[in-house]
Design a protein around this motif. Sequence first.
Motif, short mmCIF file in Angstrom:
data_model
loop_
_atom_site.label_atom_id
_atom_site.label_comp_id
_atom_site.label_asym_id
_atom_site.label_seq_id
_atom_site.Cartn_x
_atom_site.Cartn_y
_atom_site.Cartn_z
N UNK A 269 18.26 42.99 60.84
CA UNK A 269 18.30 41.58 61.24
C UNK A 269 19.68 41.25 61.79
N UNK A 270 19.91 40.02 62.19
CA UNK A 270 21.21 39.67 62.79
C UNK A 270 22.33 39.69 61.75
N UNK A 271 23.50 40.15 62.20
CA UNK A 271 24.68 40.18 61.31
C UNK A 271 25.20 38.77 61.08
N UNK A 272 25.54 38.48 59.81
CA UNK A 272 26.27 37.23 59.50
C UNK A 272 27.76 37.48 59.71
N UNK A 273 28.19 38.69 59.38
CA UNK A 273 29.60 39.06 59.47
C UNK A 273 29.70 40.54 59.70
N UNK A 274 30.68 40.95 60.51
CA UNK A 274 30.99 42.38 60.70
C UNK A 274 32.51 42.51 60.65
N UNK A 275 33.03 43.53 59.97
CA UNK A 275 34.49 43.70 59.94
C UNK A 275 34.83 45.16 59.66
N UNK A 276 36.05 45.54 60.02
CA UNK A 276 36.55 46.90 59.77
C UNK A 276 37.67 46.82 58.74
N UNK A 277 37.60 47.66 57.72
CA UNK A 277 38.68 47.75 56.71
C UNK A 277 39.22 49.17 56.74
N UNK A 278 40.50 49.36 57.08
CA UNK A 278 41.09 50.70 57.01
C UNK A 278 41.22 51.12 55.55
N UNK A 279 41.18 52.39 55.27
CA UNK A 279 41.25 52.86 53.87
C UNK A 279 42.63 53.44 53.57
N UNK A 280 43.13 53.02 52.43
CA UNK A 280 44.41 53.59 51.99
C UNK A 280 44.45 53.56 50.47
N UNK A 281 45.28 54.47 49.90
CA UNK A 281 45.61 54.42 48.47
C UNK A 281 47.10 54.11 48.40
N UNK A 282 47.45 53.13 47.60
CA UNK A 282 48.86 52.78 47.49
C UNK A 282 49.15 52.26 46.08
N UNK A 283 50.28 52.68 45.54
CA UNK A 283 50.72 52.14 44.24
C UNK A 283 52.21 51.84 44.34
N UNK A 284 52.56 50.60 43.99
CA UNK A 284 53.98 50.24 43.80
C UNK A 284 54.22 50.25 42.30
N UNK A 285 54.95 51.22 41.80
CA UNK A 285 55.14 51.32 40.35
C UNK A 285 56.14 50.27 39.85
N UNK A 286 56.84 49.65 40.80
CA UNK A 286 57.78 48.59 40.40
C UNK A 286 56.99 47.29 40.28
N UNK A 287 56.23 47.17 39.21
CA UNK A 287 55.37 45.97 39.05
C UNK A 287 56.13 44.84 38.39
N UNK A 288 57.42 45.12 38.04
CA UNK A 288 58.29 44.05 37.55
C UNK A 288 59.65 44.21 38.19
N UNK A 289 60.20 43.11 38.67
CA UNK A 289 61.60 43.11 39.14
C UNK A 289 62.22 41.83 38.62
N UNK A 290 62.98 41.94 37.53
CA UNK A 290 63.56 40.73 36.92
C UNK A 290 62.46 39.78 36.48
N UNK A 291 62.44 38.58 37.01
CA UNK A 291 61.45 37.56 36.62
C UNK A 291 60.24 37.56 37.55
N UNK A 292 60.15 38.55 38.45
CA UNK A 292 58.98 38.70 39.34
C UNK A 292 58.05 39.78 38.79
N UNK A 293 56.76 39.45 38.71
CA UNK A 293 55.75 40.43 38.27
C UNK A 293 54.70 40.55 39.37
#
Length: 406
Positions: A269-293
């Motif tokens: 049937x007709x598309x309501x939405x179509x989109x492309x999502x590129x795939x990546x794996x990423x981790x920033x291990x610095x999940x805390x920097x001072x008072x920023x989380x």
Amino acid sequence: MGGISAPGGARTRTQVLIIGGGPSGLLLSQLLDLAGIDTVVLERRSRAHVLSRIRAGVLEQGTADLLRRAGAGGRMDKEGLVHDGVEIAFGEERLRIDLAGLTGGSTVMVYGQTEVTADLYAARDARAGVVIDQAEDVALFGLEGEAPHATFRRDGLTHRIDCDFIAGCDGFHGVSRRSIPADRLAGFELVYPFGWLGMLADVPPVSDELIYASGPRGFALCSMRSPTRSRYYIQCASDEEVSNWSDDRFWEALADHLPADVAAGLETGPAIEKSVAPLRSYVCETMRHGRLFLAGDAAHIVPPTGAKGLNLAASDIHYLSQALIDWYGREGRGGGEEAALVAYPQRALARVWKAERFSWWMTTLLHDLPERGAFGRRLQQAEFDYLKASRAARAALAENYVGLAY
Ligand code: FAS
Ligand code: PHB
């Protein structure tokens, strides 16, 4: 620049300032508010734009429970679909993974992220939560001190909000992770040479359960949003242009990626939405920097093959909300228990990396990986044959798919 009153009432100060009004930011704001901790959410886009995004579709039990705890699970429980199994197809072979049978009864909830976000906005509105949208040019200051603040522009004016803590819930392209000095940032990345072309259509799903398929033309996923609304994906080039894909071309390609008996049952049937999502794996291990989380996609990205992105955001928010509640203590004045805040990155990363592994494993099992050649295709076939032959292998897939314990 003094304390300039901000939209959403004269707000020049809060306890926890949250950058990003997606699922992570809204869920954190709701959980902290319920614990008596004041928050303000700064969202760059309009609420309408945020609610127009079509993204995740599968909630782990832990995520569903957290939404219920946040008072935002009512519509999910009414309209969501509880699934106790999922299919893996390889060529013409189909293998059902009995999620409940292999995990002592655990299931997943099929309920779109768009709806989750709408429910969270409704929950914030019900408690008069301050979510400032169209907050542009957010900038963070004083992160390494005890009195951070942010500025942002809205309606042509510059505003400032002072706070105790800043939660960076602003996704992969947000400002928060970029506010950490490069020499303090520990990032790990794997970019895949393909993406997903997704389509949403008001047609009945081809199957009652999700089907992850690996065919000669690559990967396809048959998912859904309701008994009358389907969500399909096919593997595509990471820089694929949606404009190259008519509805007919998508339906033909999808049928080509699926076992013949599944393709025969496809309703188009007709598309309501179509989109492309590129795939990546990423981790920033610095999940805390001072008072920023950092939490959610601001800290990590997974290929959607394992349905982990939104669910990892939920477990981050579980850990971070608990740590902040400990710090503010009973009186809500702060200066309480710091241990959980210190432990947040390590606690969150322990679960993040296991989900990164599972998402990478599902992705390399099911996608066409030309760079791995014929030997690589035989390895994928062997992996599928092992799943068919071994209950232990299927149980390992099932316990990761329903979500590892928090
Ligand atoms: P989000 O990116 O959802 O939200 C961040 C918010 O911060 C956004 O509203 C953004 O506008 C705002 N923001 C950004 N920069 C800002 C700034 N400087 N100032 C203020 N606000 C700012 N996961 C799955 O499990 N299954 C899927 O199929 C799936 N598909 C996806 C498709 C796409 C295209 C993308 C991008 C992600 C997909 N994901 C999927 C992952 C997705 O669901 C994320 O895990 C989830 O959105 C994470 O939520 P947040 O951490 O809130 O980040
Ligand atoms: C979806 O329905 O959008 C969906 C489901 C499972 C995934 C990825 C996306 O692994």
